[in-house]
Write a protein that holds these residues in place. Structure first.
Motif, PDB file in Angstrom:
ATOM      1  N   UNK A 186      -0.010  25.009 -40.523  1.00  7.52           N
ATOM      2  CA  UNK A 186       0.741  23.834 -40.078  1.00  7.52           C
ATOM      3  C   UNK A 186       1.521  24.122 -38.801  1.00  7.52           C
ATOM      4  N   UNK A 187       2.168  25.298 -38.761  1.00 12.18           N
ATOM      5  CA  UNK A 187       2.963  25.654 -37.579  1.00 12.18           C
ATOM      6  C   UNK A 187       2.087  25.779 -36.340  1.00 12.18           C
ATOM      7  N   UNK A 188       0.925  26.387 -36.503  1.00 11.00           N
ATOM      8  CA  UNK A 188       0.039  26.554 -35.342  1.00 11.00           C
ATOM      9  C   UNK A 188      -0.567  25.214 -34.920  1.00 11.00           C
ATOM     10  N   UNK A 189      -0.827  24.340 -35.908  1.00  9.91           N
ATOM     11  CA  UNK A 189      -1.315  23.006 -35.556  1.00  9.91           C
ATOM     12  C   UNK A 189      -0.254  22.286 -34.714  1.00  9.91           C
ATOM     13  N   UNK A 190       1.005  22.393 -35.137  1.00 10.30           N
ATOM     14  CA  UNK A 190       2.095  21.755 -34.399  1.00 10.30           C
ATOM     15  C   UNK A 190       2.229  22.361 -32.999  1.00 10.30           C
ATOM     16  N   UNK A 191       2.124  23.683 -32.928  1.00  9.73           N
ATOM     17  CA  UNK A 191       2.239  24.366 -31.642  1.00  9.73           C
ATOM     18  C   UNK A 191       1.142  23.898 -30.685  1.00  9.73           C
ATOM     19  N   UNK A 192      -0.064  23.778 -31.247  1.00  9.43           N
ATOM     20  CA  UNK A 192      -1.186  23.335 -30.430  1.00  9.43           C
ATOM     21  C   UNK A 192      -0.979  21.900 -29.947  1.00  9.43           C
ATOM     22  N   UNK A 193      -0.489  21.055 -30.857  1.00  5.62           N
ATOM     23  CA  UNK A 193      -0.234  19.655 -30.482  1.00  5.62           C
ATOM     24  C   UNK A 193       0.804  19.600 -29.352  1.00  5.62           C
ATOM     25  N   UNK A 194       1.813  20.470 -29.430  1.00  6.43           N
ATOM     26  CA  UNK A 194       2.858  20.478 -28.402  1.00  6.43           C
ATOM     27  C   UNK A 194       2.325  20.982 -27.067  1.00  6.43           C
ATOM     28  N   UNK A 195       1.378  21.928 -27.122  1.00 11.25           N
ATOM     29  CA  UNK A 195       0.882  22.545 -25.891  1.00 11.25           C
ATOM     30  C   UNK A 195      -0.241  21.739 -25.252  1.00 11.25           C
ATOM     31  N   UNK A 196      -1.009  21.037 -26.086  1.00 13.42           N
ATOM     32  CA  UNK A 196      -2.246  20.414 -25.618  1.00 13.42           C
ATOM     33  C   UNK A 196      -2.092  19.476 -24.420  1.00 13.42           C
ATOM     34  N   UNK A 197      -1.119  18.551 -24.426  1.00 12.34           N
ATOM     35  CA  UNK A 197      -1.036  17.633 -23.278  1.00 12.34           C
ATOM     36  C   UNK A 197      -0.919  18.365 -21.944  1.00 12.34           C
ATOM     37  N   UNK A 198      -0.155  19.462 -21.893  1.00 19.58           N
ATOM     38  CA  UNK A 198      -0.020  20.184 -20.632  1.00 19.58           C
ATOM     39  C   UNK A 198      -1.303  20.928 -20.291  1.00 19.58           C
ATOM     40  N   UNK A 199      -2.012  21.406 -21.317  1.00 24.27           N
ATOM     41  CA  UNK A 199      -3.274  22.099 -21.054  1.00 24.27           C
ATOM     42  C   UNK A 199      -4.303  21.120 -20.494  1.00 24.27           C
ATOM     43  N   UNK A 200      -4.307  19.899 -21.032  1.00 28.01           N
ATOM     44  CA  UNK A 200      -5.228  18.878 -20.526  1.00 28.01           C
ATOM     45  C   UNK A 200      -4.866  18.531 -19.082  1.00 28.01           C
ATOM     46  N   UNK A 201      -3.581  18.340 -18.837  1.00 24.97           N
ATOM     47  CA  UNK A 201      -3.110  18.046 -17.479  1.00 24.97           C
ATOM     48  C   UNK A 201      -3.537  19.155 -16.519  1.00 24.97           C
ATOM     49  N   UNK A 202      -3.439  20.384 -17.002  1.00 25.80           N
ATOM     50  CA  UNK A 202      -3.802  21.531 -16.173  1.00 25.80           C
ATOM     51  C   UNK A 202      -5.294  21.512 -15.861  1.00 25.80           C
ATOM     52  N   UNK A 203      -6.117  21.174 -16.898  1.00 25.06           N
ATOM     53  CA  UNK A 203      -7.552  21.133 -16.660  1.00 25.06           C
ATOM     54  C   UNK A 203      -7.888  20.073 -15.607  1.00 25.06           C
TER      55      UNK A 203
END
Lengths: 317, 307
Positions: free
Chosen positions: A284-301
């Motif tokens: 659960x914690x890693x899912x949350x961490x990924x959700x928090x990080x994902x928008x910036x990773x997409x923006x970066x891509x």
């Protein structure tokens, strides 16, 4: 407010740096080169592995993580981690899976983060552009003195203004509101003004003079000429501001107390503190961490090239 | 910061080539929002922070002037001195490791391949927040289940209590932050390397110098002004470490990772002693000013060997 460990002071080079062609190396085998490549591959692995590990853990069943700690693939693949993050599991299901069973809804935090980062980015970039135009192109007394005063602001570490700014936000009754989080950085940063002024100075005066001859006002020149001609640096600045405000933790932690104003970084901290101390809900914690990080990773891509090339030095020879 | 000077001169030279028009009123309108933001959220809080450091203030009742009491308390507070020590230890480890690694990575990006994808990958960790970095490493370095310790155990080594032993906690936090920031630092240095003319390297090659020799005799001396600027920026940032500690250890075990910024937060928001917290902020500010000044002088940041 950027309390990020690396302040943006020297982030962007508005003038593109002189690019030298990569040296043409003979393609023969060279042990030094092989060693260097081996080192770079290690760097790439270390940079990217944690992201894979977030995904792998988030897609595993939490209860199976202990037995499968050696597995490089998800153990007992399950979307349960993500379901807990978005509040799709009932409390009992969540507790059975090793979660805290408290209702959390990351959509709310995602929304808060988007609102705060958008407010800061739009306000800061627009107001800084206006000021930069006045410093670059308008004729007025004490212009250079006022600009030097602005630049002195670069030397005040963000961290020093946080406590008094919190007192001010509290007096304004804006604690625990999204506006309260955004307000201090919504108007300007010395860096943004400096960066845009640099670029405006480089725009040819002739086009501007011609427009003025035709009877356009300076306001019109700013909106119809200067801004459209500066789309590239303004986009770069906006992306970097968005990322910095999205990742901000310390200031947001001070100002937000409830779900009403919790942004993703703060929510992630709360989620972590709720998880059982013995046997935390890692998937659960890693899912949350990924959700928090994902928008910036997409923006970066989407903007990788622009972001990568924007890092450099401005104003230094 | 040194960044300002050349452009200021440039600006005054450019002034009014075609007759002087006075735009004072329009200019005032254009700088007004930024000026308000600057005055209200940067200048005023700076002055107020200094004022609050001379008061007793719990946020609920108005601040009461108490002279040097906070500073006297600070000098006698063992937790403060410990926090300062822990912070310094962190900064030395973090900056030392990060700068060396970033320099090597930057030189390799310059000499091996200048492809954007490589710089993109190296920068990726910088795109996520400190909170995300702290979370993922908390998991990777977990004593029982973390893949880091699983690998150590698989190699026949002892598992390490990375974030829960007072010996390892600061080096571990320093490493986590190196992971997040080294790519960014490497790209800054890389940008500096781009300013060194390729012809210098070609000349070196003709003279038969090895890559290592060229690194020592060309890259380092010519990079010095950039390197010292990078150091000033990263050191100032490093002193403000908070996020990783707040997420991963909350200052523990005992006080072994209670860095200054975390202690200040704790005093302000845990005990509502805003006056004392402000005094420690002023102390941190003073430390940063002194360090920046000393670094600037020591590394001769203002003079370049390239000119």
């Amino acid at each position: 407010m950027t309390t990020d460990t690396t302040p943006q002071v020297a982030t962007i080079a508005p003038t593109t740096t002189v690019r030298h062609a990569a040296p043409k190396e003979p393609r023969s085998f060279n042990p030094g080169r092989a060693l260097a490549w081996a080192f770079m591959i290690l760097v790439i692995l270390v940079s990217l592995f944690p992201f894979y590990w977030m995904l792998r853990t988030a897609l595993s069943s939490n209860n199976a993580l202990y037995a499968g700690s050696h597995s490089l693939l998800p153990v007992q693949a399950s979307a349960g981690g993500f379901e807990r993050v978005f509040g799709l599991q009932t409390g009992q299901e969540a507790i059975d899976a090793g979660g805290a069973g408290q209702a959390i809804n990351f959509w709310r935090y995602l929304f808060n983060s988007v609102v705060v980062s958008t407010l800061i980015t739009v306000g800061q970039v627009f107001f800084s552009a206006m000021a930069a135009y006045a410093f670059a192109r308008l004729q007025w007394k004490h212009r250079e003195k006022v600009f030097a005063f602005f630049l002195a602001g670069l030397m005040i570490p963000a961290i020093f203004t946080l406590l008094p700014n919190f007192v001010l936000i509290k007096q304004l009754g804006l604690v625990d509101t999204l506006l309260g989080i955004a307000l201090p950085t919504m108007f300007m940063t010395p860096f943004a003004v400096f960066f845009l002024r640099q670029f405006f100075l480089g725009i040819s005066r002739e086009v501007e003079e011609a427009a003025l001859m035709d009877g356009a006002s300076k306001v019109r020149v700013f909106f119809r000429l200067i801004l459209p001609m500066s789309v590239a640096p303004i986009t770069t600045l906006a992306i970097l501001t968005y990322i910095a405000s999205w990742n901000e933790y310390f200031w947001a932690l001070m100002v937000s107390y409830t779900d009403k104003s919790r942004v993703l970084t703060v929510a992630l901290g709360v989620f972590k503190s709720q998880t059982p101390q013995t046997g935390p809900d890692w998937s659960g914690l890693m899912a949350a961490t990924l959700v928090a990080a994902l928008p910036m990773l997409v923006l970066f891509m989407l903007f990788a090239k622009r972001i990568v090339n924007s890092i450099g030095f401005s104003g230094i020879k | 910061m040194a960044t300002a000077t050349p452009t200021q001169q440039q600006a005054s030279r450019r002034k009014a080539p075609t007759g002087y028009r006075d735009d004072t009123r329009l200019a005032l309108l254009f700088i007004l929002p930024a000026l308000i933001g600057f005055a209200v959220f940067m200048i005023w809080p700076t002055l107020r922070g200094i004022y609050l450091s001379f008061t007793k203030f719990n946020l609920l009742t108005p601040p009461k002037f108490n002279g040097l009491d906070n500073y006297i308390r600070m000098v006698q507070d063992p937790v403060f001195w410990n926090a300062l020590k822990v912070t310094l230890y962190y900064v030395v480890l973090n900056i030392g490791l990060q700068t060396v690694l970033a320099l090597v990575i930057a030189v390799m990006m310059q000499r091996l391949t200048q492809k954007t994808w490589l710089r993109g990958i190296v920068l990726t960790p910088y795109l996520v927040s400190n909170v995300v970095a702290a979370m993922v490493f908390l998991w990777i370095l977990d004593y029982q289940l973390g893949i880091g310790n699983t690998i150590l155990a698989g190699l026949g080594l002892d598992r390490l209590p990375f974030l829960s032993s007072d010996t390892w906690v600061i080096p571990t936090i320093a490493l986590i932050n190196v992971w997040r920031h080294v790519g960014y630092t490497a790209l800054l240095i890389f940008a500096g390397l781009q300013l060194i003319p390729e012809t210098v390297y070609e000349a070196g090659k003709i003279d038969g110098a090895s890559e290592v020799r060229m690194f020592r005799s060309i890259t380092i001396p010519l990079l010095r002004p950039i390197l010292s600027l990078v150091l000033i920026i990263t050191v100032v940032g490093s002193f403000q470490v908070f996020d990783t500690v707040a997420i991963a250890t909350r200052g523990g075990p005992v006080d072994s990772s209670r860095v200054l910024q975390f202690y200040i937060y704790d005093v302000a928001f845990g005990r509502f002693q805003f006056g004392y917290a402000s005094a420690m902020s002023v102390a941190l500010l003073a430390v940063l000013v002194v360090i920046t000044f000393v670094q600037y002088r020591l590394t001769r940041a203002e003079s370049s060997d390239l000119a």
